[in-house]
Enzyme design. Structure first.
Site, PDB file in Angstrom:
ATOM      1  N   HIS A   1       0.864  -1.179   0.000  1.00 53.64           N
ATOM      2  CA  HIS A   1       0.000   0.000   0.000  1.00 53.64           C
ATOM      3  C   HIS A   1       0.906   1.235   0.000  1.00 53.64           C
ATOM      4  O   HIS A   1       2.124   1.137   0.152  1.00 53.64           O
ATOM      5  CB  HIS A   1      -0.998  -0.013   1.162  1.00 53.64           C
TER       6      HIS A   1
ATOM      7  N   ASP B   1       5.995  -4.815   6.790  1.00 51.50           N
ATOM      8  CA  ASP B   1       4.774  -4.095   7.170  1.00 51.50           C
ATOM      9  C   ASP B   1       3.777  -5.134   7.679  1.00 51.50           C
ATOM     10  O   ASP B   1       3.214  -5.891   6.896  1.00 51.50           O
ATOM     11  CB  ASP B   1       4.238  -3.352   5.944  1.00 51.50           C
TER      12      ASP B   1
ATOM     13  N   GLN C   1      -1.485  -5.401   8.548  1.00 51.37           N
ATOM     14  CA  GLN C   1      -2.677  -6.144   8.163  1.00 51.37           C
ATOM     15  C   GLN C   1      -2.814  -7.472   8.911  1.00 51.37           C
ATOM     16  O   GLN C   1      -3.852  -8.119   8.811  1.00 51.37           O
ATOM     17  CB  GLN C   1      -2.653  -6.361   6.642  1.00 51.37           C
TER      18      GLN C   1
ATOM     19  N   CYS D   1      -5.699   2.433  -1.023  1.00 53.99           N
ATOM     20  CA  CYS D   1      -4.351   3.006  -0.939  1.00 53.99           C
ATOM     21  C   CYS D   1      -3.312   2.075  -1.542  1.00 53.99           C
ATOM     22  O   CYS D   1      -2.188   1.961  -1.034  1.00 53.99           O
ATOM     23  CB  CYS D   1      -3.984   3.357   0.511  1.00 53.99           C
TER      24      CYS D   1
END
Lengths: 167, 408
Positions: free
Chosen positions: B124, B202, B205, B366
């Site tokens: 994203h 990241d 999520q 995004c």
């Protein structure tokens, strides 16, 4: 789901979505502009054939949601053959209805009244105005008329405009 | 399930005349009473600035902040070689890394002209745009590890890029928020590490159900957000190996991040304070720690299994509708389902689902480059959390079917 069907997705709106009027390209547009909505990638390009102050012909292309496509389709029908001032006045009435500044009953919107339900869905107002922003920006290339207003309205509604010079 | 849902008062309301089915958890999860109570307890009984006062409240606030850090370090599997920095969320954490790697200037920064930054094509914007900027500012080259036509990343693709040399950073997501694709991030991180790159994961999520174990990963930096794991909005963390965190030039210069200051110069404090300039969001940190305890109290494995079952039910039901394409259909580890409907725009589906009391996300999520790469454009995305039910998924499928009927 009934409320949205009744308010937002009237038959005339869905019919314009399925068979948009004046969809495609002009052979030799004198003015054109494109509006994009960065959150969903919708993109509407409007091409104009201006003769003096009159919108002699208009076409649009691109892709968007049902509200966006129907609104742009009805817009082309409404402004074709009109002069620029009438198109600008209609855009102002339409926008004022959607943003709650004018009641639908008081606005001379014709068939566009079928999109008045959008005012109940603030997140969808930018969908209904995307093609209009492109129209206003294309017109703004014609002398100084209306240019700043169109750009400010676009920024306010979360759309961005890209313009291209007519060939 | 009833008892668990009772911990989330927001779920009891009606939306447009229907019981709320909140299926936008990939954007933001809801907060349980336990988190609200922990924050309220802090604000009512312990609120004071930290590290500065000699009075009792200041000491209690400092203790609460330090305890929250310890709880979250345990939650993420941090070892003695790791440190956890509180941030406002994943976006700030990733910006802290990307900017921190060039901000020390060309003589000292990790990133220099001619270096290469490899970013996966699943990301994203928060794990792409900061790297675009880092490349521009440092003179490094940005290279995208592109997914295949199904949106999958492959080790061989990364190996090819690494073999070209010069890779100083590799950044990848633990789960693509636009498609639900779960890349083989463990193996990708290891490959990049072996090639000498700093590695960035990241984990936003997956923080609510499948947070990775930092101790078991070849991961230098890991970012997550509080609001996607039932914690407060505007909270999050950057976890990193200490020597990697030391590479970051501090971006927030000021109080509490300095050791000694004269009019002419400042000596930066050590970790973690060096990267936490200014008064932190102490109540937020306390709430974030309470969210981690809530997740562990409920059980990570049962939550994960529940979400996968809901995803599979949704993916199968939606894929059976005419003209519906479920992205990353095979990604069984996902907690979200992202889909397109031939001839029907996601915004129209989203509005009609909302009329049925069902909250989903529509648009680009995004992650415009990925959806453009896959050639699918905007999507409708339903995403699940521990309080969602099979009945809510059935409502999603049925309401989508009705929306398609109307709009086509």
């Amino acid at each position: 789901m009934n409320d949205a069907m009744n308010e937002l997705y009237q038959d005339v709106v869905l019919e314009h979505k399925r068979a948009p009027r004046n969809f495609g390209h002009l052979a030799a547009p004198t003015h054109q502009a494109q509006g994009t909505n960065p959150s969903c990638g919708d993109r509407i390009a409007v091409e104009l054939q201006l003769q003096g102050d009159k919108v002699q012909d208009i076409r649009f292309s691109g892709q968007g949601c049902a509200i966006c496509m129907a609104s742009t389709s009805m817009m082309t029908e409404a402004v074709k053959g009109q002069d620029i001032a009438a198109a600008q006045a209609l855009q102002q009435h339409f926008r004022a209805v959607l943003t709650g500044e004018e009641t639908p009953e008081d606005a001379p919107l014709g068939k566009l009244i079928s999109l008045a339900g959008v005012r109940q869905y603030p997140s969808r107002i930018k969908c209904a105005l995307l093609g209009w922003h492109a129209l206003m920006h294309a017109i703004a290339q014609h002398g100084a008329a209306g240019g700043d207003g169109a750009v400010q309205a676009a920024a306010h509604d979360g759309a961005t405009l890209q313009t291209t010079e007519a060939p | 399930m009833e008892a668990l849902r009772a911990d989330f008062p927001i779920l009891t309301q009606s939306i447009n005349g229907h019981p709320l089915a909140y299926l936008d958890n990939a954007a933001t999860t809801q907060v349980p009473r336990q988190v609200l109570e922990a924050m309220r307890e802090f604000e009512e009984c312990e609120r004071a600035n930290i590290h500065r006062g000699v009075h009792s409240l200041s000491q209690r606030a400092t203790d609460a902040y330090d305890a929250a850090r310890a709880t979250l370090k345990a939650f993420i599997g941090a070892t003695g070689e790791h440190e956890l920095i509180f941030t406002s969320g994943t976006t700030e954490a990733l910006n802290t890394v990307a900017q921190g790697l060039w901000a020390a200037g060309p003589a000292e920064a990790w990133l220099r002209a001619g270096d290469r930054i490899i970013v996966s094509g699943l990301e994203h914007h928060a794990n792409l745009v900061p790297w675009q900027n880092a490349a521009r500012m440092s003179g490094a080259e940005l290279v995208i590890l592109t997914p295949d036509a199904e949106g999958r990343l492959h080790e061989a693709g990364l190996a090819t890029l690494l073999a070209q040399g010069g890779a100083r950073v590799f950044a990848v997501t633990a789960c693509a928020n636009a498609t639900g694709e779960r890349p083989p991030y463990e193996a990708l991180l290891t490959l990049a590490k072996q090639a000498g790159a700093l590695t960035v994961l990241d984990a936003a999520q997956v923080a609510g159900h499948a947070i990775p174990n930092m101790a078991a990963l070849d991961c230098d930096f890991l970012a997550f957000s509080g609001h996607k794991m039932h914690g407060p909005m505007g909270t999050g963390a950057l976890v990193g190996r200490r020597e990697a965190l030391e590479q970051l030039y501090p971006l927030r210069l000021g109080g509490d991040m300095v050791e000694d200051v004269s009019y002419e110069r400042a000596i930066h404090a050590g970790l973690p304070m060096r990267l936490e300039g200014g008064t932190p969001n102490v109540a937020g940190a306390v709430g974030l720690a309470a969210a981690a305890r809530f997740i562990d109290g409920t059980g990570r494995a049962p939550i994960d299994a529940h979400l996968h079952a809901l995803r599979e039910q949704a993916a199968a039901g939606l894929a059976s509708l005419p003209g519906v394409r479920v992205l990353s259909r095979a990604s069984s580890a996902a907690a979200l389902v992202s889909f397109t409907c031939e001839g029907v725009h996601p915004h129209d589906i989203g509005t009609l689902l909302d009329q049925a009391g069902i909250a989903v996300r529509t648009g680009y999520h995004c992650a415009q480059p990925l959806l453009d790469h896959l050639g699918v454009g905007p999507t409708t995305r339903a995403s699940f959390a521990l309080y969602n039910t099979a009945d809510e998924v059935e409502r999603l499928i049925a309401a989508t079917a009705r929306a398609l009927e109307l709009l086509r």
